[in-house]
Design a protein around this motif. Sequence first.
Motif, short mmCIF file in Angstrom:
data_model
loop_
_atom_site.label_atom_id
_atom_site.label_comp_id
_atom_site.label_asym_id
_atom_site.label_seq_id
_atom_site.Cartn_x
_atom_site.Cartn_y
_atom_site.Cartn_z
N GLN A 104 1.18 -1.30 0.15
CA GLN A 104 -0.14 0.12 -0.03
C GLN A 104 0.39 1.24 0.24
O GLN A 104 2.04 1.88 1.32
CB GLN A 104 -1.06 0.16 0.99
CG GLN A 104 -1.80 1.09 1.13
CD GLN A 104 -2.49 1.76 -0.11
OE1 GLN A 104 -3.32 1.19 -0.29
NE2 GLN A 104 -2.71 3.09 0.06
N GLN A 106 0.11 4.61 -0.86
CA GLN A 106 -0.17 6.00 -0.96
C GLN A 106 -0.48 5.95 0.46
O GLN A 106 -0.40 5.80 1.27
CB GLN A 106 -1.56 6.23 -1.21
CG GLN A 106 -2.04 7.45 -1.23
CD GLN A 106 -3.52 8.14 -1.97
OE1 GLN A 106 -4.18 6.95 -1.74
NE2 GLN A 106 -3.80 9.52 -2.16
N ALA A 107 0.44 7.11 1.17
CA ALA A 107 0.72 8.23 -0.23
C ALA A 107 2.64 8.51 -0.28
O ALA A 107 2.54 8.35 -1.29
CB ALA A 107 0.50 9.77 1.18
N PHE A 226 -7.70 -0.10 4.80
CA PHE A 226 -8.53 0.77 3.25
C PHE A 226 -10.20 0.63 2.75
O PHE A 226 -9.63 -1.06 2.60
CB PHE A 226 -8.00 1.53 2.39
CG PHE A 226 -6.60 2.83 2.64
CD1 PHE A 226 -7.28 3.41 3.90
CD2 PHE A 226 -5.28 2.13 2.72
CE1 PHE A 226 -6.26 4.17 4.37
CE2 PHE A 226 -4.32 3.33 2.72
CZ PHE A 226 -4.50 4.32 4.02
N GLY A 227 -11.24 0.97 2.36
CA GLY A 227 -11.81 0.47 1.89
C GLY A 227 -11.39 -0.08 0.58
O GLY A 227 -11.76 -1.05 -0.07
N GLY A 228 -10.49 0.70 -0.63
CA GLY A 228 -10.21 0.71 -1.58
C GLY A 228 -8.88 1.76 -1.91
O GLY A 228 -8.98 2.31 -1.62
N MET A 229 -7.68 0.90 -3.06
CA MET A 229 -7.19 1.66 -3.28
C MET A 229 -7.24 1.72 -5.21
O MET A 229 -6.17 0.28 -5.46
CB MET A 229 -5.53 1.64 -2.93
CG MET A 229 -4.49 2.17 -3.52
SD MET A 229 -4.64 3.80 -2.56
CE MET A 229 -3.61 4.66 -4.35
N GLU A 230 -6.67 3.19 -5.62
CA GLU A 230 -6.83 2.86 -6.90
C GLU A 230 -5.43 1.97 -7.35
O GLU A 230 -5.79 3.48 -8.75
CB GLU A 230 -7.56 3.88 -7.45
CG GLU A 230 -6.74 5.65 -6.43
CD GLU A 230 -6.55 6.26 -5.47
OE1 GLU A 230 -6.84 5.32 -4.60
OE2 GLU A 230 -5.73 7.32 -5.03
N GLU A 255 -13.18 3.76 -6.79
CA GLU A 255 -11.97 3.72 -7.32
C GLU A 255 -11.62 3.52 -8.72
O GLU A 255 -10.91 4.49 -9.21
CB GLU A 255 -11.84 2.50 -6.53
CG GLU A 255 -11.93 2.37 -5.32
CD GLU A 255 -10.85 2.97 -4.21
OE1 GLU A 255 -10.03 4.06 -4.70
OE2 GLU A 255 -11.54 2.98 -3.11
N HIS A 258 -11.33 6.63 -9.83
CA HIS A 258 -9.72 8.07 -10.06
C HIS A 258 -8.70 7.98 -11.20
O HIS A 258 -8.25 7.66 -11.34
CB HIS A 258 -8.74 6.76 -8.59
CG HIS A 258 -9.48 7.78 -7.73
ND1 HIS A 258 -8.86 8.91 -6.63
CD2 HIS A 258 -8.85 7.10 -6.59
CE1 HIS A 258 -8.97 9.15 -6.32
NE2 HIS A 258 -9.31 8.06 -5.20
N GLU A 277 -9.31 13.66 -4.42
CA GLU A 277 -10.77 12.96 -3.51
C GLU A 277 -11.94 13.62 -4.05
O GLU A 277 -12.93 13.52 -3.45
CB GLU A 277 -10.19 12.78 -2.00
CG GLU A 277 -8.92 11.43 -2.07
CD GLU A 277 -9.18 10.55 -2.60
OE1 GLU A 277 -10.58 10.37 -2.73
OE2 GLU A 277 -8.07 10.03 -2.56
N ASP A 332 -0.15 11.11 5.66
CA ASP A 332 -1.85 10.15 5.34
C ASP A 332 -2.52 10.94 7.22
O ASP A 332 -4.05 10.77 6.51
CB ASP A 332 -1.63 8.95 6.06
CG ASP A 332 -0.46 7.66 5.33
OD1 ASP A 332 -1.30 8.33 4.64
OD2 ASP A 332 -0.10 7.19 5.46
N TYR A 340 -12.10 15.26 0.57
CA TYR A 340 -12.97 14.39 0.25
C TYR A 340 -15.27 14.63 -0.25
O TYR A 340 -15.48 15.21 -1.94
CB TYR A 340 -13.99 12.99 0.63
CG TYR A 340 -11.98 11.48 0.60
CD1 TYR A 340 -11.44 11.93 1.61
CD2 TYR A 340 -12.70 10.66 -0.01
CE1 TYR A 340 -10.14 11.51 1.63
CE2 TYR A 340 -11.48 9.84 -0.10
CZ TYR A 340 -10.86 10.13 0.82
OH TYR A 340 -9.78 9.37 1.09
N1 BES Z 1 -6.83 7.11 -2.83
C1 BES Z 1 -7.93 5.64 -1.61
C2 BES Z 1 -6.72 5.39 -0.74
C3 BES Z 1 -6.22 5.93 0.68
C4 BES Z 1 -6.08 7.57 1.33
C5 BES Z 1 -5.01 5.39 1.04
C6 BES Z 1 -4.75 8.50 1.42
C7 BES Z 1 -4.01 6.11 1.69
C8 BES Z 1 -3.80 7.65 2.16
C9 BES Z 1 -8.96 5.12 -1.96
O1 BES Z 1 -9.20 5.93 -3.05
C10 BES Z 1 -9.94 6.09 -1.18
O2 BES Z 1 -10.27 7.19 -1.17
N2 BES Z 1 -10.37 4.75 -0.27
C11 BES Z 1 -11.54 5.30 0.53
C12 BES Z 1 -12.54 4.80 0.05
C13 BES Z 1 -13.72 6.12 -1.20
C14 BES Z 1 -15.15 5.36 -0.94
C15 BES Z 1 -13.85 6.72 0.55
C16 BES Z 1 -11.50 4.16 1.47
O3 BES Z 1 -10.47 3.75 1.40
O4 BES Z 1 -12.52 4.78 2.48
#
Ligand code: BES
Length: 533
Positions: A104, A106-107, A226-230, A255, A258, A277, A332, A340
């Motif tokens: 993982q 990011q960042a 995290f929920g997801g990572m693009e 994702e 992104h 975001e 982070d 967002y």
């Molecule tokens: N890029 C982010 C995850 C992230 C942000 C990883 C900052 C490390 C540092 C990803 O696109 C994201 O925003 N995920 C969200 C889900 C989204 C639906 C709000 C999450 O993981 O909660």
Amino acid sequence: MELELWVSFDERRLRGSVTFVLDPAGLRLVLDTRDLTIRRVNGRTDNFRLGARDPLLGAPLEIDLEPGERTVLIEYETSPESSGLQWLAPAQTAGKRHPFLYSQSQAIHARSWIPIQDSPRARVTFSATIHAPAPLQALMAARRVRDGCFHMPLPVPPYLMALAVGEVEFRALGARSGVWAEPPLLDAAAREFADVEKMIEAAERLYGRYRWGRFDLLVLPPSFPFGGMENPCLTFLTPTVIAGDRNLVSLIAHELAHSWSGNLVTNATWNDYWLNEGFTTYIERRIQEALYGRARSEMEMAVETGELEEELRRLPEADQKLVLELEGRDPDDGMTQVPYVKGALLLRHLEEKHGRGKWDAWLRGYFGRFAFQSVTTADFLAELERGFPGEDIREWLYRPGLPKNAPRPQYEFGTEPRRDWTTQEWLHWMRAMPEKLTVERMAELDRQWGFSRIGNSEIAAQWLLMAVRSGYEAAYERLERFLVEVGRRKYVKPLYAELAKTPQGRQQALRIYEKARPGYHPITRAAADALLG
Ligand code: BES
Ligand code: ZN
């Protein structure tokens, strides 16, 4: 950049080399590293130095080059503590038979597994060879050339470098999309994500061609923070998104979005994070609207706006501005609802003010003009001025809170629960309740709706939070199981924080955390360590 890495699960290390071909050539190259051991550079040990280690930024690797020397081959290895990697024991996977590794970046964690200029401004193209022990699959966020060989011909920022190794299988979803998951999860994942191809088509109609070739999804073990990572070509996902009823697929839309906002046009610095975001959250809404209608999209946005308002009540004013001030801090920390949701509300404000036709055309132009570049808020403002002369959004960017004229997404939520409610309706209803309920009332709700047994992770997390606030001990067994299994930071952090509010709860939190911590990702550990001291 060319990577060649050997994966050792026994040592919890990647070992191998990275080769940079520099353009233009120079006499000194400085790269970021953190917790890396550098063995040799171009076969030598006297042409490089590791500088002092900063706890946040790591240690600079300074390399002296001969005049005209353009190829730099660095032999190195990672450490078991590298913050960008999580090494999982078989017990932490669904299959229970093989270990699992994922990154993982990011960042600023790419530097803990690749010596690299780890700034979103410094894009690279790369090829990679990963040697993983059979029968495990190596996957990267790139085109798969053949087993273990990858190629990324489009320039990407380092925070999008990604690797995973585990026992995973593939199922196609569309011609250019599919899902990788551990075998026990594959059927459920394929069912949950069946709409992916339609999502890609909807996004293309709005913002132009999908440029990354494939859009595949990788379902990770539940410790994913995290929920997801693009990650390009291969989005990484928490298994908690698989709710069984597709209620949480806005995360896939997010994702995917992104692929335009972030991967194609990237924030140049983490202070400009809202460009990634905020745009993505806005586009996520537009994709959801195209697939499932305006009402669903408004309902989701209303829930998110509620979460933003809640967070604004607690956040220091400095962190409420869209343009962040992260100097000296861990980027982070910038991951609040502000970039967002406040970011998305700003774009919605511009859409409503100028009309969808003009606004959508401007957005398409923005993605075309800055494709494969990294942009600052100033670049964004200059482009906005070209499209909408005189438009003034400084209050959004540089002042705390929400401007008075901010859009307020409206949705008529029901007040009487129904079995067929969506996740978002349950969340809204639960959050509208008093902070604290009596134990009797909690027990009654539990009997009626079975909250303590519910599989949906969003509802479970909200219910467990209510249980802690209300001292409803019947749910504590579930709470402990949830915290030990799921390492998603968004769920884990509020639960420990709530527990830690009373001395007795704090004891309980520490007891559970001792059990759960070894299974958490370094990012979730850092958050919980900070909370629990
Ligand atoms: N890029 C982010 C995850 C992230 C942000 C990883 C900052 C490390 C540092 C990803 O696109 C994201 O925003 N995920 C969200 C889900 C989204 C639906 C709000 C999450 O993981 O909660
Ligand atoms: Zn995002």
